[in-house]
Write a protein that holds these residues in place. Sequence first.
Motif, mmCIF file in Angstrom:
data_model
loop_
_atom_site.group_PDB
_atom_site.id
_atom_site.type_symbol
_atom_site.label_atom_id
_atom_site.label_comp_id
_atom_site.label_asym_id
_atom_site.label_seq_id
_atom_site.Cartn_x
_atom_site.Cartn_y
_atom_site.Cartn_z
ATOM 1 N N LYS A 63 0.855 -1.189 0.000
ATOM 2 C CA LYS A 63 0.000 0.000 0.000
ATOM 3 C C LYS A 63 0.884 1.229 0.000
ATOM 4 O O LYS A 63 1.774 1.372 0.848
ATOM 5 N N VAL A 64 0.690 2.123 -0.991
ATOM 6 C CA VAL A 64 1.482 3.353 -1.091
ATOM 7 C C VAL A 64 0.541 4.551 -1.230
ATOM 8 O O VAL A 64 -0.605 4.411 -1.657
ATOM 9 N N GLU A 65 1.052 5.700 -0.886
ATOM 10 C CA GLU A 65 0.292 6.937 -1.040
ATOM 11 C C GLU A 65 0.191 7.295 -2.512
ATOM 12 O O GLU A 65 1.134 7.083 -3.277
ATOM 13 N N LYS A 66 -0.939 7.865 -2.907
ATOM 14 C CA LYS A 66 -1.088 8.312 -4.298
ATOM 15 C C LYS A 66 -0.041 9.370 -4.652
ATOM 16 O O LYS A 66 0.415 9.453 -5.783
ATOM 17 N N ALA A 67 0.334 10.161 -3.669
ATOM 18 C CA ALA A 67 1.299 11.238 -3.911
ATOM 19 C C ALA A 67 2.671 10.702 -4.299
ATOM 20 O O ALA A 67 3.484 11.439 -4.844
ATOM 21 N N SER A 68 2.934 9.415 -4.037
ATOM 22 C CA SER A 68 4.243 8.866 -4.388
ATOM 23 C C SER A 68 4.239 8.180 -5.752
ATOM 24 O O SER A 68 5.259 7.652 -6.170
ATOM 25 N N ILE A 69 3.130 8.207 -6.456
ATOM 26 C CA ILE A 69 3.061 7.643 -7.803
ATOM 27 C C ILE A 69 3.391 8.752 -8.793
ATOM 28 O O ILE A 69 2.740 9.785 -8.819
#
Length: 111
Positions: free
Chosen positions: A93-99
């Motif tokens: 699970k990753v933050e959208k801001a890191s995509i």
Amino acid sequence: MNTILTIMLQNAAAAGEQPGGQWGNIIFIVALVAIFYFFMIRPQSKRQKEIRKFRESLKVGDKVISAGGIHGRIKEVKDDTVLLEIADNVRVKVEKASIYATAPEVVQEQK
């Protein structure tokens, strides 16, 4: 920019008052602000708008790359997070801001 203004004021004081001298300084300062806006601020805000639009358009099945360099396929999209499958049955699970980019976009830019 503060240094430039100080130098201009010192030069104006040393030269004495010249007719129209203040207007020349004001026009110069306005021109500097306009240059900063059109060459630095505006392109950066345009780029941020494109990134925000890209992140809002993420959908299940997209191949993406995170800020940490993790390549994966999106399995689930929530408000602020994305579930990436990076290998068989391995999900992160990753933050959208890191995509930052889809995988095919990055490959095309490197060529």
